[in-house]
Motif scaffolding. Sequence first.
Motif, PDB file in Angstrom:
ATOM      1  N   GLU A  61      83.570  56.770  54.465  1.00  0.00           N
ATOM      2  CA  GLU A  61      82.708  55.734  55.035  1.00  0.00           C
ATOM      3  C   GLU A  61      82.242  54.788  53.929  1.00  0.00           C
ATOM      4  O   GLU A  61      81.762  55.231  52.889  1.00  0.00           O
ATOM      5  N   ASN A  62      82.443  53.508  54.133  1.00  0.00           N
ATOM      6  CA  ASN A  62      82.034  52.516  53.126  1.00  0.00           C
ATOM      7  C   ASN A  62      81.090  51.527  53.790  1.00  0.00           C
ATOM      8  O   ASN A  62      81.518  50.529  54.380  1.00  0.00           O
ATOM      9  N   ILE A  63      79.817  51.820  53.713  1.00  0.00           N
ATOM     10  CA  ILE A  63      78.798  50.987  54.347  1.00  0.00           C
ATOM     11  C   ILE A  63      78.094  50.165  53.274  1.00  0.00           C
ATOM     12  O   ILE A  63      77.526  50.710  52.326  1.00  0.00           O
ATOM     13  N   LEU A  64      78.182  48.865  53.418  1.00  0.00           N
ATOM     14  CA  LEU A  64      77.565  47.961  52.445  1.00  0.00           C
ATOM     15  C   LEU A  64      76.050  47.939  52.577  1.00  0.00           C
ATOM     16  O   LEU A  64      75.324  47.960  51.579  1.00  0.00           O
ATOM     17  N   TRP A  65      75.576  47.881  53.806  1.00  0.00           N
ATOM     18  CA  TRP A  65      74.122  47.822  54.051  1.00  0.00           C
ATOM     19  C   TRP A  65      73.846  48.332  55.447  1.00  0.00           C
ATOM     20  O   TRP A  65      74.582  48.023  56.395  1.00  0.00           O
ATOM     21  N   ARG A  66      72.782  49.116  55.585  1.00  0.00           N
ATOM     22  CA  ARG A  66      72.380  49.621  56.890  1.00  0.00           C
ATOM     23  C   ARG A  66      70.864  49.425  57.010  1.00  0.00           C
ATOM     24  O   ARG A  66      70.130  49.784  56.087  1.00  0.00           O
ATOM     25  N   PRO A  67      70.390  48.845  58.114  1.00  0.00           N
ATOM     26  CA  PRO A  67      68.949  48.635  58.243  1.00  0.00           C
ATOM     27  C   PRO A  67      68.191  49.956  58.310  1.00  0.00           C
ATOM     28  O   PRO A  67      68.616  50.896  58.979  1.00  0.00           O
ATOM     29  N   GLN A  68      67.087  50.019  57.602  1.00  0.00           N
ATOM     30  CA  GLN A  68      66.186  51.147  57.740  1.00  0.00           C
ATOM     31  C   GLN A  68      65.355  50.950  59.008  1.00  0.00           C
ATOM     32  O   GLN A  68      65.437  49.919  59.672  1.00  0.00           O
ATOM     33  N   LYS A  69      64.549  51.959  59.341  1.00  0.00           N
ATOM     34  CA  LYS A  69      63.894  51.980  60.647  1.00  0.00           C
ATOM     35  C   LYS A  69      63.099  50.712  60.919  1.00  0.00           C
ATOM     36  O   LYS A  69      63.246  50.082  61.973  1.00  0.00           O
ATOM     37  N   ARG A  70      62.242  50.301  59.983  1.00  0.00           N
ATOM     38  CA  ARG A  70      61.416  49.114  60.208  1.00  0.00           C
ATOM     39  C   ARG A  70      62.260  47.852  60.253  1.00  0.00           C
ATOM     40  O   ARG A  70      62.008  46.938  61.039  1.00  0.00           O
ATOM     41  N   GLN A  71      63.238  47.748  59.386  1.00  0.00           N
ATOM     42  CA  GLN A  71      64.132  46.590  59.403  1.00  0.00           C
ATOM     43  C   GLN A  71      64.850  46.489  60.747  1.00  0.00           C
ATOM     44  O   GLN A  71      64.992  45.394  61.303  1.00  0.00           O
ATOM     45  N   ALA A  72      65.277  47.612  61.275  1.00  0.00           N
ATOM     46  CA  ALA A  72      65.965  47.613  62.568  1.00  0.00           C
ATOM     47  C   ALA A  72      65.025  47.169  63.681  1.00  0.00           C
ATOM     48  O   ALA A  72      65.432  46.424  64.593  1.00  0.00           O
ATOM     49  N   GLN A  73      63.757  47.597  63.620  1.00  0.00           N
ATOM     50  CA  GLN A  73      62.783  47.172  64.630  1.00  0.00           C
ATOM     51  C   GLN A  73      62.601  45.658  64.599  1.00  0.00           C
ATOM     52  O   GLN A  73      62.449  45.021  65.644  1.00  0.00           O
ATOM     53  N   PHE A  74      62.605  45.102  63.406  1.00  0.00           N
ATOM     54  CA  PHE A  74      62.509  43.652  63.249  1.00  0.00           C
ATOM     55  C   PHE A  74      63.741  42.958  63.830  1.00  0.00           C
ATOM     56  O   PHE A  74      63.635  41.957  64.558  1.00  0.00           O
ATOM     57  N   MET A  75      64.912  43.508  63.561  1.00  0.00           N
ATOM     58  CA  MET A  75      66.157  42.828  63.902  1.00  0.00           C
ATOM     59  C   MET A  75      66.506  42.901  65.388  1.00  0.00           C
ATOM     60  O   MET A  75      67.290  42.084  65.872  1.00  0.00           O
ATOM     61  N   VAL A  76      65.918  43.836  66.128  1.00  0.00           N
ATOM     62  CA  VAL A  76      66.262  43.946  67.547  1.00  0.00           C
ATOM     63  C   VAL A  76      65.261  43.221  68.451  1.00  0.00           C
ATOM     64  O   VAL A  76      65.451  43.190  69.672  1.00  0.00           O
ATOM     65  N   ARG A  77      64.230  42.618  67.870  1.00  0.00           N
ATOM     66  CA  ARG A  77      63.217  41.985  68.712  1.00  0.00           C
ATOM     67  C   ARG A  77      63.807  40.802  69.484  1.00  0.00           C
ATOM     68  O   ARG A  77      64.567  39.996  68.935  1.00  0.00           O
ATOM     69  N   PRO A  78      63.432  40.627  70.754  1.00  0.00           N
ATOM     70  CA  PRO A  78      63.986  39.550  71.564  1.00  0.00           C
ATOM     71  C   PRO A  78      63.178  38.253  71.520  1.00  0.00           C
ATOM     72  O   PRO A  78      63.637  37.220  72.011  1.00  0.00           O
ATOM     73  N   GLU A  79      61.948  38.290  70.951  1.00  0.00           N
ATOM     74  CA  GLU A  79      61.077  37.116  70.980  1.00  0.00           C
ATOM     75  C   GLU A  79      61.682  35.947  70.201  1.00  0.00           C
ATOM     76  O   GLU A  79      62.479  36.142  69.282  1.00  0.00           O
ATOM     77  N   TYR A  80      61.236  34.740  70.542  1.00  0.00           N
ATOM     78  CA  TYR A  80      61.720  33.538  69.858  1.00  0.00           C
ATOM     79  C   TYR A  80      61.302  33.521  68.387  1.00  0.00           C
ATOM     80  O   TYR A  80      62.073  33.172  67.498  1.00  0.00           O
ATOM     81  N   GLU A  81      60.040  33.895  68.106  1.00  0.00           N
ATOM     82  CA  GLU A  81      59.539  33.963  66.738  1.00  0.00           C
ATOM     83  C   GLU A  81      59.162  35.399  66.406  1.00  0.00           C
ATOM     84  O   GLU A  81      58.458  36.053  67.181  1.00  0.00           O
ATOM     85  N   VAL A  82      59.599  35.875  65.250  1.00  0.00           N
ATOM     86  CA  VAL A  82      59.191  37.199  64.774  1.00  0.00           C
ATOM     87  C   VAL A  82      58.836  37.084  63.295  1.00  0.00           C
ATOM     88  O   VAL A  82      59.604  36.530  62.499  1.00  0.00           O
ATOM     89  N   LEU A  83      57.662  37.597  62.952  1.00  0.00           N
ATOM     90  CA  LEU A  83      57.234  37.684  61.557  1.00  0.00           C
ATOM     91  C   LEU A  83      57.355  39.125  61.107  1.00  0.00           C
ATOM     92  O   LEU A  83      56.886  40.043  61.791  1.00  0.00           O
ATOM     93  N   TYR A  84      57.949  39.324  59.926  1.00  0.00           N
ATOM     94  CA  TYR A  84      58.190  40.677  59.407  1.00  0.00           C
ATOM     95  C   TYR A  84      57.541  40.818  58.039  1.00  0.00           C
ATOM     96  O   TYR A  84      57.632  39.920  57.201  1.00  0.00           O
ATOM     97  N   GLY A  85      56.868  41.937  57.825  1.00  0.00           N
ATOM     98  CA  GLY A  85      56.335  42.208  56.495  1.00  0.00           C
ATOM     99  C   GLY A  85      54.854  42.459  56.486  1.00  0.00           C
ATOM    100  O   GLY A  85      54.339  43.290  57.227  1.00  0.00           O
ATOM    101  N   GLY A  86      54.148  41.718  55.629  1.00  0.00           N
ATOM    102  CA  GLY A  86      52.716  41.909  55.466  1.00  0.00           C
ATOM    103  C   GLY A  86      52.376  42.635  54.196  1.00  0.00           C
ATOM    104  O   GLY A  86      51.270  42.516  53.680  1.00  0.00           O
TER     105      GLY A  86
END
Length: 475
Positions: A4-29
């Motif tokens: 298996e050669n995986i370049l990058w895989r989202p961690q749990k919080r990153q995945a939560q950010f990336m699946v959001r359906p809203e028009y605007e999403v702010l990530y971090g803090g």
Amino acid sequence: MEIENILWRPQKRQAQFMVRPEYEVLYGGAAGGGKSDALLCEALRQVNIPHYRGLILRKTYPQLSELIDRSRTLYSGAYPQAKYNSSGHFWSFPSGAKIYFGAMQYTKDRQNYQGKRYDFIGFDELTHFTFDEYSYMFSRSRPSGEGTRVYIRATANPGGIGHAWVKERFITPAPPETPIREFYDTLTPDGKTIRLSRERVFIPASVFDNEELLRLDPNYLANLSMLPASEKAALLYGSWDSFDGQVFSEWKNDPAHYRDRLYTHVIEPFSIPRDWPIYRGFDFGFAKPFSVGWFAIDPYGRIFHIREYYGCNGVPNMGIKIEPHEIAAKIREIENTDENLKGRRIIGVADPSIYDESRGESIARMMEKSPNFIYFTPADNTRIAGKMQVHYRLRFSENGEAMFYCFNTCRNFIRTIPSLVYSKSNVEDVDTAGEDHIYDMFRYVLMMHKITPPKALPYVNLPTSDPLDLRVLRV
């Protein structure tokens, strides 16, 4: 056996950010949450569509260098045939899709994007941008062709010139991960009103969510723990109430102490005694907000902000564009009806610029006319001295009292004062590009009643609207 050669895989919080359906999403803090990687990889989502166009923004081009360097690893690794154009600052993908890197150092730079359209727009470090810059890109957020998804994503840490509006837009209205829906009534050419809506959401993340970073550098957590208290609160724990660059870090707003007034600057309103002087501060604005504030002074020199009238249209740092005589009429109405103001002699103090007659009748003269008769005297506009007066007034004594309090009804004061940041060109002063109109008005009043750094005073009693015996204010 296939490796298996995986370049990058989202961690749990990153995945939560990336699946959001809203028009605007702010990530971090907070720092270390993997914000940049998540933003860069989210921009890749539609690169198999030939007409897809993405844009990733930082405040300046030099700040883009780290993002671009990381994109060379991620983008060329995922799409070996993709090419980066250094002069144009964009990636071209085999399908024909493009991802651009852009900057907006000054608000006028937003015109560089006029006439362009992007399916995806990403802001890295959103608090470095003004709301004018961010909101302008709504008009550039439109499909480049059929079949694309159009949306905006952003990352941020607390602090920066945009701290106040980012907090107001994403943090204050709802708990994290709770969608915020806003409605807009729009008039169509045939005279009908249609109601539209958009959703946005905040997804928090911190170094504790980034297991990969902690694996690679176990000492990074210690680095954040070593920071000064305000920076530690912001960057380690994602606090939006304390951050690096905050001018008035003394500010405290603790609802648990609105009644006893200990270690909080925000308190419950009370009826102002008739013998306390009342001052009215004024900072004029037209395209930008104007600010009017009323202040009561007790016999011991404590100042209480008791009423505000702020000329903002609901969009951060945007004025309501009304003429001086209209402002004066509203001031007169407030002073004729507010129980703490009516029937009193009120002393007005304002920015000296309202007396300028070089281009015609002055603002002050317009406001003095019948039937409003609103008068001001020119304020001492010495900036650093005025700023120090704010510091002196906000400082708590050992008993938990201050020389300044604000009624909890003055919501714009409470919103803007703690969010002010230092200027990059004058490191001792407030950044005037921020929403500083209430602060300026506040300075004018304080310079009428200058104090030295406060010392302990004897116990005094203050009026209260509360039936319980909570009137003792220890200083």
